[in-house]
Design a protein around this motif. Structure first.
Motif, PDB file in Angstrom:
ATOM      1  N   TYR A   1     -29.848  -8.346  19.533  1.00 28.43           N
ATOM      2  CA  TYR A   1     -30.357  -7.510  18.453  1.00 28.43           C
ATOM      3  C   TYR A   1     -30.870  -8.334  17.278  1.00 28.43           C
ATOM      4  O   TYR A   1     -31.862  -7.971  16.647  1.00 28.43           O
ATOM      5  N   MET A   2     -30.207  -9.450  16.965  1.00 22.32           N
ATOM      6  CA  MET A   2     -30.607 -10.251  15.797  1.00 22.32           C
ATOM      7  C   MET A   2     -31.763 -11.212  16.091  1.00 22.32           C
ATOM      8  O   MET A   2     -32.470 -11.606  15.172  1.00 22.32           O
ATOM      9  N   ARG A   3     -31.963 -11.579  17.349  1.00 23.30           N
ATOM     10  CA  ARG A   3     -32.997 -12.567  17.657  1.00 23.30           C
ATOM     11  C   ARG A   3     -34.214 -12.012  18.375  1.00 23.30           C
ATOM     12  O   ARG A   3     -35.321 -12.503  18.183  1.00 23.30           O
ATOM     13  N   ILE A   4     -34.004 -11.005  19.242  1.00 22.42           N
ATOM     14  CA  ILE A   4     -35.131 -10.496  20.043  1.00 22.42           C
ATOM     15  C   ILE A   4     -35.743  -9.259  19.382  1.00 22.42           C
ATOM     16  O   ILE A   4     -36.940  -9.205  19.147  1.00 22.42           O
ATOM     17  N   GLY A   5     -34.937  -8.262  19.101  1.00 24.76           N
ATOM     18  CA  GLY A   5     -35.450  -7.041  18.486  1.00 24.76           C
ATOM     19  C   GLY A   5     -34.397  -5.952  18.486  1.00 24.76           C
ATOM     20  O   GLY A   5     -33.405  -6.025  19.203  1.00 24.76           O
ATOM     21  N   ASP A   6     -34.636  -4.930  17.692  1.00 24.05           N
ATOM     22  CA  ASP A   6     -33.713  -3.801  17.598  1.00 24.05           C
ATOM     23  C   ASP A   6     -33.979  -2.832  18.739  1.00 24.05           C
ATOM     24  O   ASP A   6     -34.475  -1.722  18.551  1.00 24.05           O
ATOM     25  N   GLY A   7     -33.661  -3.285  19.949  1.00 25.07           N
ATOM     26  CA  GLY A   7     -33.888  -2.477  21.138  1.00 25.07           C
ATOM     27  C   GLY A   7     -35.321  -2.588  21.620  1.00 25.07           C
ATOM     28  O   GLY A   7     -36.080  -3.456  21.190  1.00 25.07           O
ATOM     29  N   GLY A   8     -35.651  -1.698  22.574  1.00 23.78           N
ATOM     30  CA  GLY A   8     -37.021  -1.651  23.058  1.00 23.78           C
ATOM     31  C   GLY A   8     -37.375  -2.671  24.122  1.00 23.78           C
ATOM     32  O   GLY A   8     -38.527  -2.820  24.479  1.00 23.78           O
ATOM     33  N   PHE A   9     -36.407  -3.394  24.659  1.00 28.28           N
ATOM     34  CA  PHE A   9     -36.665  -4.352  25.735  1.00 28.28           C
ATOM     35  C   PHE A   9     -35.507  -4.265  26.715  1.00 28.28           C
ATOM     36  O   PHE A   9     -34.421  -3.817  26.381  1.00 28.28           O
ATOM     37  N   GLY A  10     -35.772  -4.668  27.932  1.00 29.79           N
ATOM     38  CA  GLY A  10     -34.750  -4.604  28.968  1.00 29.79           C
ATOM     39  C   GLY A  10     -35.194  -3.676  30.077  1.00 29.79           C
ATOM     40  O   GLY A  10     -36.325  -3.191  30.082  1.00 29.79           O
ATOM     41  N   PRO A  11     -34.298  -3.404  31.017  1.00 27.36           N
ATOM     42  CA  PRO A  11     -34.657  -2.554  32.151  1.00 27.36           C
ATOM     43  C   PRO A  11     -35.094  -1.155  31.722  1.00 27.36           C
ATOM     44  O   PRO A  11     -34.595  -0.623  30.731  1.00 27.36           O
ATOM     45  N   GLU A  12     -36.005  -0.587  32.477  1.00 28.97           N
ATOM     46  CA  GLU A  12     -36.498   0.785  32.308  1.00 28.97           C
ATOM     47  C   GLU A  12     -36.869   1.092  30.867  1.00 28.97           C
ATOM     48  O   GLU A  12     -37.794   0.543  30.351  1.00 28.97           O
ATOM     49  N   TYR A  13     -36.116   1.972  30.187  1.00 28.78           N
ATOM     50  CA  TYR A  13     -36.447   2.379  28.819  1.00 28.78           C
ATOM     51  C   TYR A  13     -36.114   1.302  27.788  1.00 28.78           C
ATOM     52  O   TYR A  13     -36.451   1.436  26.630  1.00 28.78           O
ATOM     53  N   GLY A  14     -35.405   0.273  28.188  1.00 30.40           N
ATOM     54  CA  GLY A  14     -35.040  -0.802  27.277  1.00 30.40           C
ATOM     55  C   GLY A  14     -33.770  -0.504  26.499  1.00 30.40           C
ATOM     56  O   GLY A  14     -33.200   0.584  26.593  1.00 30.40           O
ATOM     57  N   LEU A  15     -33.319  -1.488  25.743  1.00 34.09           N
ATOM     58  CA  LEU A  15     -32.123  -1.315  24.926  1.00 34.09           C
ATOM     59  C   LEU A  15     -32.367  -0.274  23.849  1.00 34.09           C
ATOM     60  O   LEU A  15     -33.468  -0.176  23.298  1.00 34.09           O
ATOM     61  N   LEU A  16     -31.324   0.470  23.556  1.00 32.77           N
ATOM     62  CA  LEU A  16     -31.360   1.426  22.456  1.00 32.77           C
ATOM     63  C   LEU A  16     -31.380   0.659  21.140  1.00 32.77           C
ATOM     64  O   LEU A  16     -30.837  -0.443  21.059  1.00 32.77           O
ATOM     65  N   PRO A  17     -31.962   1.229  20.098  1.00 29.24           N
ATOM     66  CA  PRO A  17     -31.811   0.608  18.790  1.00 29.24           C
ATOM     67  C   PRO A  17     -30.319   0.578  18.441  1.00 29.24           C
ATOM     68  O   PRO A  17     -29.547   1.403  18.940  1.00 29.24           O
ATOM     69  N   LEU A  18     -29.915  -0.341  17.597  1.00 26.23           N
ATOM     70  CA  LEU A  18     -28.498  -0.472  17.281  1.00 26.23           C
ATOM     71  C   LEU A  18     -28.010   0.651  16.370  1.00 26.23           C
ATOM     72  O   LEU A  18     -27.079   1.374  16.719  1.00 26.23           O
ATOM     73  N   LEU A  19     -28.615   0.809  15.211  1.00 26.09           N
ATOM     74  CA  LEU A  19     -28.186   1.833  14.251  1.00 26.09           C
ATOM     75  C   LEU A  19     -29.260   2.860  13.959  1.00 26.09           C
ATOM     76  O   LEU A  19     -28.997   4.044  13.916  1.00 26.09           O
ATOM     77  N   ASP A  20     -30.462   2.406  13.702  1.00 24.99           N
ATOM     78  CA  ASP A  20     -31.540   3.313  13.343  1.00 24.99           C
ATOM     79  C   ASP A  20     -32.220   3.802  14.607  1.00 24.99           C
ATOM     80  O   ASP A  20     -32.132   3.182  15.657  1.00 24.99           O
ATOM     81  N   SER A  21     -32.887   4.906  14.485  1.00 20.91           N
ATOM     82  CA  SER A  21     -33.528   5.499  15.643  1.00 20.91           C
ATOM     83  C   SER A  21     -34.959   5.882  15.308  1.00 20.91           C
ATOM     84  O   SER A  21     -35.232   7.041  15.028  1.00 20.91           O
ATOM     85  N   PRO A  22     -35.910   4.899  15.333  1.00 14.32           N
ATOM     86  CA  PRO A  22     -37.287   5.231  14.963  1.00 14.32           C
ATOM     87  C   PRO A  22     -37.914   6.365  15.774  1.00 14.32           C
ATOM     88  O   PRO A  22     -38.304   7.351  15.198  1.00 14.32           O
ATOM     89  N   PRO A  23     -37.956   6.297  17.113  1.00 17.03           N
ATOM     90  CA  PRO A  23     -38.475   7.478  17.818  1.00 17.03           C
ATOM     91  C   PRO A  23     -37.420   8.587  17.740  1.00 17.03           C
ATOM     92  O   PRO A  23     -36.240   8.358  17.994  1.00 17.03           O
ATOM     93  N   ALA A  24     -37.844   9.781  17.366  1.00 19.84           N
ATOM     94  CA  ALA A  24     -36.903  10.891  17.160  1.00 19.84           C
ATOM     95  C   ALA A  24     -36.087  11.213  18.404  1.00 19.84           C
ATOM     96  O   ALA A  24     -34.971  11.707  18.308  1.00 19.84           O
ATOM     97  N   ASP A  25     -36.624  10.948  19.585  1.00 17.45           N
ATOM     98  CA  ASP A  25     -35.906  11.311  20.806  1.00 17.45           C
ATOM     99  C   ASP A  25     -35.035  10.181  21.357  1.00 17.45           C
ATOM    100  O   ASP A  25     -34.439  10.319  22.409  1.00 17.45           O
TER     101      ASP A  25
END
Length: 188
Positions: free
Chosen positions: A54-78
């Protein structure tokens, strides 16, 4: 370069090359204060490798299928944030005790149909578990996806995860810790 540094570099490379589900860029990494805030809300520390992702790559959005969830904030409403989803899952135990959510098992990636990849943050080996709620009961809904977060990330990078077409039919072992981790505390 340490083994973890090498893994983080490989994850970052793959993350930049394979943005999931219509993303045009990776979310910005979180600040250390965000990790501290998340840990405070959760009541347990994040595994160091997960915090580094989370601190070096990004706040989610990468990884298998849909990617990692954001840690605390949730930019896309869904898209629920990992901490928000964990707290909601733990709270739901009061509403439906037949489907308890184990303490310390943080959902990190959504697979669709209510399925989540989760990290057992209380186990020093950080196994990644698959929660598959389409089972008959909660005891049959938890599987070991990978023995540790490192192995899970390697499976994604190398294309060897159970979710890959070439691995269709690969059976995951049930998670033996489910009953222990969800048993009610003994009366005192």
């Amino acid at each position: 370069m340490t083994e973890i540094e090498q893994l983080l570099a490989r994850v970052e490379g793959k993350a930049r090359d394979t943005l999931p589900w219509g993303r045009t860029s990776l979310p910005v990494p979180v600040e250390p204060a965000t990790v501290t805030h998340a840990e405070s809300a959760l009541g347990f520390p994040l595994p160091p490798l997960l915090a580094q992702l989370y601190m070096r790559i990004g706040d989610g959005g990468f990884g298998p299928e849909y990617g990692l969830l954001p840690l605390l904030d949730s930019p896309p409403a869904d898209e629920p944030a990992a901490v928000v989803q964990y707290l909601a899952n733990r709270e739901s135990v009061r509403k439906d005790p037949e489907w308890p959510w184990p303490e310390g098992v943080l959902p990190i990636s959504h697979w669709g149909c209510g399925m989540y990849a989760c990290v057992d943050c209380l186990d020093p080996h950080t196994p990644v578990l698959l929660f598959e709620p389409n089972a008959d009961d909660a005891g049959h809904a938890w599987f070991v996806d990978a023995p540790g977060l490192t192995a899970w990330l390697h499976a994604w990078i190398e294309g060897t995860g159970w979710y890959e077409e070439s691995n269709e039919g690969l059976d995951l072992a049930p998670w033996p810790g489910f009953r222990i981790r969800t048993a009610p505390a003994p009366a005192t």
